[in-house]
Motif scaffolding. Structure first.
Motif, PDB file in Angstrom:
ATOM      1  N   UNK A  19       7.761  -9.689  -5.269  1.00 49.26           N
ATOM      2  CA  UNK A  19       8.720  -9.269  -6.177  1.00 49.26           C
ATOM      3  C   UNK A  19       8.281  -7.824  -6.917  1.00 49.26           C
ATOM      4  N   UNK A  20       7.141  -7.685  -6.930  1.00 49.00           N
ATOM      5  CA  UNK A  20       6.669  -6.366  -7.534  1.00 49.00           C
ATOM      6  C   UNK A  20       7.288  -5.024  -6.595  1.00 49.00           C
ATOM      7  N   UNK A  21       7.434  -5.333  -5.244  1.00 48.73           N
ATOM      8  CA  UNK A  21       8.405  -4.238  -4.489  1.00 48.73           C
ATOM      9  C   UNK A  21       9.667  -4.502  -4.168  1.00 48.73           C
ATOM     10  N   UNK A  22      10.448  -5.557  -4.863  1.00 43.58           N
ATOM     11  CA  UNK A  22      11.654  -5.888  -4.578  1.00 43.58           C
ATOM     12  C   UNK A  22      12.450  -4.993  -5.686  1.00 43.58           C
ATOM     13  N   UNK A  27      15.827 -10.066  -3.314  1.00 43.76           N
ATOM     14  CA  UNK A  27      14.767 -10.894  -2.346  1.00 43.76           C
ATOM     15  C   UNK A  27      14.644 -10.209  -1.114  1.00 43.76           C
ATOM     16  N   UNK A  28      14.498  -8.797  -1.152  1.00 42.24           N
ATOM     17  CA  UNK A  28      14.279  -7.855   0.237  1.00 42.24           C
ATOM     18  C   UNK A  28      13.149  -6.958  -0.275  1.00 42.24           C
ATOM     19  N   UNK A  32       7.817  -0.920   4.843  1.00 40.21           N
ATOM     20  CA  UNK A  32       6.753  -0.249   4.247  1.00 40.21           C
ATOM     21  C   UNK A  32       5.863  -0.322   3.273  1.00 40.21           C
ATOM     22  N   UNK A  33       6.478  -1.488   2.624  1.00 40.72           N
ATOM     23  CA  UNK A  33       5.588  -2.181   1.552  1.00 40.72           C
ATOM     24  C   UNK A  33       4.704  -3.207   2.068  1.00 40.72           C
ATOM     25  N   UNK A  34       5.108  -3.802   3.021  1.00 41.05           N
ATOM     26  CA  UNK A  34       4.570  -5.130   3.540  1.00 41.05           C
ATOM     27  C   UNK A  34       3.047  -4.785   3.410  1.00 41.05           C
ATOM     28  N   UNK A  35       2.465  -3.913   4.095  1.00 44.21           N
ATOM     29  CA  UNK A  35       0.783  -3.725   4.122  1.00 44.21           C
ATOM     30  C   UNK A  35       0.337  -3.791   2.701  1.00 44.21           C
ATOM     31  N   UNK A  36       1.084  -3.295   1.738  1.00 39.58           N
ATOM     32  CA  UNK A  36       0.449  -2.941   0.459  1.00 39.58           C
ATOM     33  C   UNK A  36       0.657  -4.373  -0.342  1.00 39.58           C
ATOM     34  N   UNK A  65      12.487  -6.643   4.960  1.00 44.79           N
ATOM     35  CA  UNK A  65      11.863  -8.095   4.944  1.00 44.79           C
ATOM     36  C   UNK A  65      12.343  -8.933   3.846  1.00 44.79           C
ATOM     37  N   UNK A  66      12.957  -9.879   4.211  1.00 45.52           N
ATOM     38  CA  UNK A  66      13.445 -10.960   3.421  1.00 45.52           C
ATOM     39  C   UNK A  66      12.376 -11.893   2.665  1.00 45.52           C
TER      40      UNK A  66
END
Length: 156
Positions: A19-22, A27-28, A32-36, A65-66
């Protein structure tokens, strides 16, 4: 009962990191944020492992990414202890090996050289973020002081 509570706690932890990156609150997240997000959950995959994970959860190569795909995949990663963090001792040994003059710190230029030219190279943006977080007021990285910040203590 304890298993369900633990699973709910894991889901809550994953959701909070996601949620910090949504930014759109839909809900997506940007791929590029997935690694973090994964790093913030105490997992440290190699670049290959990260790419493989993203391939499993990305929405038809859309760049997003959902949560519905991320949550079960990340839950499995956490439950199976995949992508474990490096130990504090090993990280300290690595810094000491780079500190050829045994001065107990590295200059930003030294660290940048090692981190962008060896192994899985960091990007310039990643290096800038790291140096901002690690360099002290004298622009030195006293690695013995920061190693504990860079590692995660295993849950007992």
């Amino acid at each position: 009962m304890a298993g369900r509570k633990q699973s709910a706690d894991v889901h809550q932890k994953i959701r909070a990191a996601f949620d910090a990156f949504d930014y759109e609150a839909n809900s997506t997240v940007d791929v590029r944020e997935i690694g973090t997000i994964i790093y913030s959950l105490g997992c440290f995959p190699s670049q290959k492992d990260l790419h493989d994970f993203i391939a499993k959860v990305e929405e038809d190569h859309t760049g997003y990414i959902h949560l519905d795909k991320f949550l079960p995949a990340m839950t499995k990663v956490l439950q199976e202890h995949k992508f474990p963090p490096i130990s504090e001792d090993l990280l300290l040994q690595a810094f000491e090996a780079l500190d050829k003059e045994k001065k107990d710190y590295l200059d930003p230029e030294e660290l940048t050289k090692y981190m962008t030219q060896e192994g899985e190279p960091f990007t310039q943006e990643e290096m800038e973020e790291m140096l901002t977080a690690l360099a002290d007021h004298r622009n030195q990285i006293h690695y013995k002081d920061v190693v504990s910040q860079m590692t995660i203590k295993p849950d007992k």
